[in-house]
Design a protein around this motif. Structure first.
Motif, PDB file in Angstrom:
ATOM      1  N   SER A  52       0.850  -1.187   0.000  1.00  8.43           N
ATOM      2  CA  SER A  52       0.000   0.000   0.000  1.00  8.43           C
ATOM      3  C   SER A  52       0.888   1.240   0.000  1.00  8.43           C
ATOM      4  CB  SER A  52      -0.924   0.006   1.223  1.00  8.43           C
ATOM      5  OG  SER A  52      -1.614   1.245   1.292  1.00  8.43           O
ATOM      6  N   LEU A  53       0.973   1.897  -1.147  1.00  3.94           N
ATOM      7  CA  LEU A  53       1.759   3.135  -1.216  1.00  3.94           C
ATOM      8  C   LEU A  53       1.122   4.227  -0.369  1.00  3.94           C
ATOM      9  CD1 LEU A  53       2.636   3.260  -5.032  1.00  3.94           C
ATOM     10  CD2 LEU A  53       4.209   2.774  -3.154  1.00  3.94           C
ATOM     11  N   SER A  54      -0.206   4.289  -0.378  1.00  3.85           N
ATOM     12  CA  SER A  54      -0.888   5.339   0.380  1.00  3.85           C
ATOM     13  C   SER A  54      -0.629   5.192   1.876  1.00  3.85           C
ATOM     14  CB  SER A  54      -2.392   5.328   0.085  1.00  3.85           C
ATOM     15  OG  SER A  54      -2.947   4.047   0.327  1.00  3.85           O
ATOM     16  N   ALA A  55      -0.605   3.950   2.384  1.00  9.56           N
ATOM     17  CA  ALA A  55      -0.339   3.728   3.807  1.00  9.56           C
ATOM     18  C   ALA A  55       1.120   4.041   4.146  1.00  9.56           C
ATOM     19  CB  ALA A  55      -0.673   2.290   4.191  1.00  9.56           C
ATOM     20  N   ALA A  56       2.045   3.619   3.272  1.00  7.63           N
ATOM     21  CA  ALA A  56       3.475   3.836   3.533  1.00  7.63           C
ATOM     22  C   ALA A  56       3.852   5.313   3.454  1.00  7.63           C
ATOM     23  CB  ALA A  56       4.308   3.028   2.545  1.00  7.63           C
ATOM     24  N   LEU A  57       3.119   6.081   2.650  1.00  2.26           N
ATOM     25  CA  LEU A  57       3.412   7.506   2.483  1.00  2.26           C
ATOM     26  C   LEU A  57       2.655   8.379   3.476  1.00  2.26           C
ATOM     27  CD1 LEU A  57       3.313   7.554  -1.416  1.00  2.26           C
ATOM     28  CD2 LEU A  57       5.324   8.113  -0.032  1.00  2.26           C
ATOM     29  N   SER A  58       1.759   7.785   4.234  1.00  5.88           N
ATOM     30  CA  SER A  58       0.955   8.534   5.199  1.00  5.88           C
ATOM     31  C   SER A  58       1.831   9.132   6.303  1.00  5.88           C
ATOM     32  CB  SER A  58      -0.095   7.613   5.825  1.00  5.88           C
ATOM     33  OG  SER A  58      -0.647   8.178   6.986  1.00  5.88           O
ATOM     34  N   SER A  59       1.408  10.259   6.839  1.00  4.32           N
ATOM     35  CA  SER A  59       2.142  10.875   7.951  1.00  4.32           C
ATOM     36  C   SER A  59       2.088  10.016   9.205  1.00  4.32           C
ATOM     37  CB  SER A  59       1.567  12.268   8.244  1.00  4.32           C
ATOM     38  OG  SER A  59       0.190  12.158   8.566  1.00  4.32           O
ATOM     39  N   GLU A  60       1.137   9.068   9.246  1.00  2.00           N
ATOM     40  CA  GLU A  60       1.003   8.168  10.389  1.00  2.00           C
ATOM     41  C   GLU A  60       1.582   6.785  10.104  1.00  2.00           C
ATOM     42  OE1 GLU A  60      -3.136   8.175  11.292  1.00  2.00           O
ATOM     43  OE2 GLU A  60      -3.192  10.323  11.760  1.00  2.00           O
ATOM     44  N   ASN A 306       5.197   6.091 -10.692  1.00  2.00           N
ATOM     45  CA  ASN A 306       3.756   6.128 -10.456  1.00  2.00           C
ATOM     46  C   ASN A 306       3.234   7.507 -10.845  1.00  2.00           C
ATOM     47  OD1 ASN A 306       1.137   5.922  -9.614  1.00  2.00           O
ATOM     48  ND2 ASN A 306       1.583   5.631  -7.449  1.00  2.00           N
ATOM     49  N   GLN A 307       2.593   7.576 -12.009  1.00  2.00           N
ATOM     50  CA  GLN A 307       2.066   8.856 -12.495  1.00  2.00           C
ATOM     51  C   GLN A 307       0.561   8.771 -12.707  1.00  2.00           C
ATOM     52  OE1 GLN A 307       4.986  11.129 -15.093  1.00  2.00           O
ATOM     53  NE2 GLN A 307       5.604   9.046 -15.606  1.00  2.00           N
ATOM     54  N   GLN A 308      -0.103   7.893 -11.926  1.00  2.00           N
ATOM     55  CA  GLN A 308      -1.547   7.758 -12.050  1.00  2.00           C
ATOM     56  C   GLN A 308      -2.217   9.049 -11.575  1.00  2.00           C
ATOM     57  OE1 GLN A 308      -3.184   5.567 -13.498  1.00  2.00           O
ATOM     58  NE2 GLN A 308      -2.159   3.582 -13.422  1.00  2.00           N
ATOM     59  N   PRO A 309      -3.022   9.691 -12.433  1.00  2.00           N
ATOM     60  CA  PRO A 309      -3.654  10.961 -12.047  1.00  2.00           C
ATOM     61  C   PRO A 309      -4.637  10.819 -10.890  1.00  2.00           C
ATOM     62  CG  PRO A 309      -4.495  10.172 -14.164  1.00  2.00           C
ATOM     63  CD  PRO A 309      -3.337   9.296 -13.816  1.00  2.00           C
ATOM     64  N   ALA A 310      -5.146   9.593 -10.665  1.00  2.00           N
ATOM     65  CA  ALA A 310      -6.131   9.380  -9.592  1.00  2.00           C
ATOM     66  C   ALA A 310      -5.519   9.493  -8.205  1.00  2.00           C
ATOM     67  CB  ALA A 310      -6.777   8.003  -9.760  1.00  2.00           C
ATOM     68  N   ALA A 311      -4.185   9.387  -8.096  1.00  2.00           N
ATOM     69  CA  ALA A 311      -3.540   9.421  -6.782  1.00  2.00           C
ATOM     70  C   ALA A 311      -2.285  10.287  -6.814  1.00  2.00           C
ATOM     71  CB  ALA A 311      -3.213   8.007  -6.326  1.00  2.00           C
ATOM     72  N   PRO A 312      -2.451  11.618  -6.959  1.00  2.00           N
ATOM     73  CA  PRO A 312      -1.267  12.489  -7.028  1.00  2.00           C
ATOM     74  C   PRO A 312      -0.424  12.440  -5.752  1.00  2.00           C
ATOM     75  CG  PRO A 312      -3.289  13.782  -6.793  1.00  2.00           C
ATOM     76  CD  PRO A 312      -3.709  12.377  -7.072  1.00  2.00           C
ATOM     77  N   GLU A 313      -1.057  12.088  -4.621  1.00  2.00           N
ATOM     78  CA  GLU A 313      -0.304  12.010  -3.358  1.00  2.00           C
ATOM     79  C   GLU A 313       0.631  10.810  -3.327  1.00  2.00           C
ATOM     80  OE1 GLU A 313      -3.956   9.456  -2.733  1.00  2.00           O
ATOM     81  OE2 GLU A 313      -3.423  11.289  -3.809  1.00  2.00           O
ATOM     82  N   CYS A 314       0.451   9.873  -4.259  1.00  2.00           N
ATOM     83  CA  CYS A 314       1.301   8.675  -4.332  1.00  2.00           C
ATOM     84  C   CYS A 314       2.271   8.731  -5.507  1.00  2.00           C
ATOM     85  CB  CYS A 314       0.446   7.412  -4.423  1.00  2.00           C
ATOM     86  SG  CYS A 314      -0.570   7.100  -2.969  1.00  2.00           S
ATOM     87  N   LYS A 315       2.520   9.931  -6.017  1.00  2.00           N
ATOM     88  CA  LYS A 315       3.427  10.095  -7.159  1.00  2.00           C
ATOM     89  C   LYS A 315       4.860   9.878  -6.686  1.00  2.00           C
ATOM     90  CE  LYS A 315       4.655  13.305 -10.872  1.00  2.00           C
ATOM     91  NZ  LYS A 315       4.413  14.638 -11.460  1.00  2.00           N
ATOM     92  N   VAL A 316       5.408   8.714  -6.964  1.00  2.00           N
ATOM     93  CA  VAL A 316       6.752   8.355  -6.498  1.00  2.00           C
ATOM     94  C   VAL A 316       7.481   7.571  -7.593  1.00  2.00           C
ATOM     95  CG1 VAL A 316       6.166   8.274  -4.034  1.00  2.00           C
ATOM     96  CG2 VAL A 316       5.891   6.209  -5.434  1.00  2.00           C
ATOM     97  N   LEU A 317       8.800   7.503  -7.418  1.00  2.00           N
ATOM     98  CA  LEU A 317       9.639   6.595  -8.201  1.00  2.00           C
ATOM     99  C   LEU A 317      10.015   5.443  -7.279  1.00  2.00           C
ATOM    100  CD1 LEU A 317      11.604   5.897 -10.638  1.00  2.00           C
ATOM    101  CD2 LEU A 317      13.320   7.223  -9.371  1.00  2.00           C
ATOM    102  N   THR A 318       9.883   4.213  -7.763  1.00  2.00           N
ATOM    103  CA  THR A 318      10.323   3.058  -6.979  1.00  2.00           C
ATOM    104  C   THR A 318      11.376   2.295  -7.771  1.00  2.00           C
ATOM    105  OG1 THR A 318       8.427   1.778  -7.814  1.00  2.00           O
ATOM    106  CG2 THR A 318       8.203   2.793  -5.642  1.00  2.00           C
ATOM    107  N   ALA A 319      12.352   1.743  -7.037  1.00  2.00           N
ATOM    108  CA  ALA A 319      13.476   1.038  -7.661  1.00  2.00           C
ATOM    109  C   ALA A 319      13.731  -0.256  -6.909  1.00  2.00           C
ATOM    110  CB  ALA A 319      14.730   1.913  -7.638  1.00  2.00           C
ATOM    111  N   ALA A 320      13.982  -1.332  -7.657  1.00  2.00           N
ATOM    112  CA  ALA A 320      14.196  -2.637  -7.024  1.00  2.00           C
ATOM    113  C   ALA A 320      15.174  -3.456  -7.848  1.00  2.00           C
ATOM    114  CB  ALA A 320      12.864  -3.386  -6.883  1.00  2.00           C
ATOM    115  N   GLY A 321      15.713  -4.513  -7.217  1.00  2.00           N
ATOM    116  CA  GLY A 321      16.675  -5.369  -7.900  1.00  2.00           C
ATOM    117  C   GLY A 321      17.175  -6.481  -7.013  1.00  2.00           C
ATOM    118  N   ASN A 322      18.481  -6.466  -6.714  1.00  2.00           N
ATOM    119  CA  ASN A 322      19.121  -7.581  -6.022  1.00  2.00           C
ATOM    120  C   ASN A 322      19.002  -7.496  -4.501  1.00  2.00           C
ATOM    121  OD1 ASN A 322      21.384  -7.054  -8.587  1.00  2.00           O
ATOM    122  ND2 ASN A 322      20.216  -8.943  -8.446  1.00  2.00           N
ATOM    123  N   SER A 323      17.773  -7.425  -4.017  1.00  2.00           N
ATOM    124  CA  SER A 323      17.511  -7.484  -2.577  1.00  2.00           C
ATOM    125  C   SER A 323      16.015  -7.678  -2.383  1.00  2.00           C
ATOM    126  CB  SER A 323      17.975  -6.204  -1.867  1.00  2.00           C
ATOM    127  OG  SER A 323      17.018  -5.187  -1.983  1.00  2.00           O
TER     128      SER A 323
END
Length: 341
Positions: A52-60, A306-323
């Protein structure tokens, strides 16, 4: 009197196994949900985790907010590629593509909706599917990988409608030219091939490794990543990461980075790339390195914007690989935190 030192409680076999799994994990693929509030990540064990990006990005947000909402076994082997439609998550593994309903996954009902296998030449052939690409205008999915061919599937009927042949070794990556019905593919044979979807013909071939300014024989000829923007293409792998003008088949900018790059994308007036090493690289189109932002993984295989217009508060870049971690960048300047399997 000496104070008694508490004995460490030995880990159970399950905990040891899970710890070893995380230690040796590779995250091959990511895909953002249609609502923009969730992120799917696929690993080398065939598991898909939904965060959940919205939960992880929340102030709480708490540490638990950075763990998966649900994790399930999707494939027997690695999840090499994923894409999302307006309702479905499509995942690819060894020889098959599967569909999952986003709405059901978020309710923790992780049952596949359907699965399809491309028409391979023999029933014993189970090549990996390295790349998935949606073609929205024709409601189709293109998949490519270990059998050196591009297969097109009609998403409405689930039938395979055409096969594009030309590569002589397995295919690593695909990209869509959105203004025209054309697809680019790059692979182990060192060629980027441009296909016209109207005629199902190859219309252009760029053998990158044959251009002296791009060639790096010690790294090989393979093309591991590519992206397009109108008449421009950027690609890399064994050869140097290079910006090309497609109409003239001319390399215009060679980016000064030694490590082979595994993912590249255009973003606004920048090019973002990642590969061997822990940094996300930000390039000016002129070739100037604007920034290198370190992440937590020793090597990166995929980036997701993440450039989905429905969730501008979740506009982030995510990166993953060898972990087992997915790094989250709330702006391009620094890693804010990491999600973890």
């Amino acid at each position: 009197m000496e104070r008694a030192v508490p004995l460490a409680v030995p880990l159970g076999q399950t905990e040891v196994f899970q710890a070893l799994q995380r230690l040796h994990m590779t995250i091959f693929s990511q895909s953002v949900s249609p609502c923009g509030k969730f992120l799917a990540a696929g690993n080398n064990y065939g598991q898909i985790a939904i965060f959940s990006l919205s939960a992880a990005l929340s102030s709480e947000a708490k540490e638990e907010s950075k763990k998966p909402v649900v994790t399930f076994q999707a494939h027997d082997g690695p999840v090499y590629s994923m894409v999302s439609t307006d309702r479905h998550l499509l995942s690819a593994g060894d020889g098959e593509v599967k569909a999952w309903l986003w709405a059901e996954m978020l309710k923790k009902g992780c049952k596949e909706l359907w699965h399809r296998q491309p028409p391979y030449r023999t029933s014993l052939e189970v090549p990996e599917i390295n790349a998935l690409l949606l073609v929205p205008k024709e409601n189709s999915l293109i998949l490519a990988g270990g059998d050196c061919q591009l297969h097109t599937m009609d998403l409405e009927t689930g039938t395979f409608t055409r096969v594009l042949r030309g590569h002589t070794d397995y295919i690593h990556c695909l990209a869509l030219r959105e203004r025209s019905p054309e697809v680019l593919s790059g692979g182990e044979d060192g060629a980027v091939r441009l296909w016209d979807l109207r005629t199902a013909k190859e219309v252009q071939t760029i053998e990158v490794y044959k251009h002296e300014e791009c060639s790096r024989p010690h790294n090989g000829r393979w093309i591991g990543c590519l992206a397009t923007d109108s008449d421009w293409m950027v690609c890399g792998g064994g050869p140097a990461l290079t910006l090309w003008h497609l109409r003239s088949s001319t390399p215009t900018t060679v980016f000064p980075i030694r490590a082979p790059q595994k993912h590249v994308t255009f973003y606004q007036d920048l090019i973002l790339s990642a590969g061997q090493g822990r940094c996300v690289n930000q390039w000016q189109l002129s070739g100037e390195l604007k920034a290198q932002v370190p992440g937590s993984s020793p090597g990166l295989l995929n980036l997701s914007l993440n450039q989905q217009p429905a969730a501008p508060e979740c506009k982030v870049l995510t990166a993953a690989g060898n972990s087992c971690r997915v790094d989250v960048f709330t702006n391009l300047g620094y890693r804010a935190f990491s999600l973890s399997f």
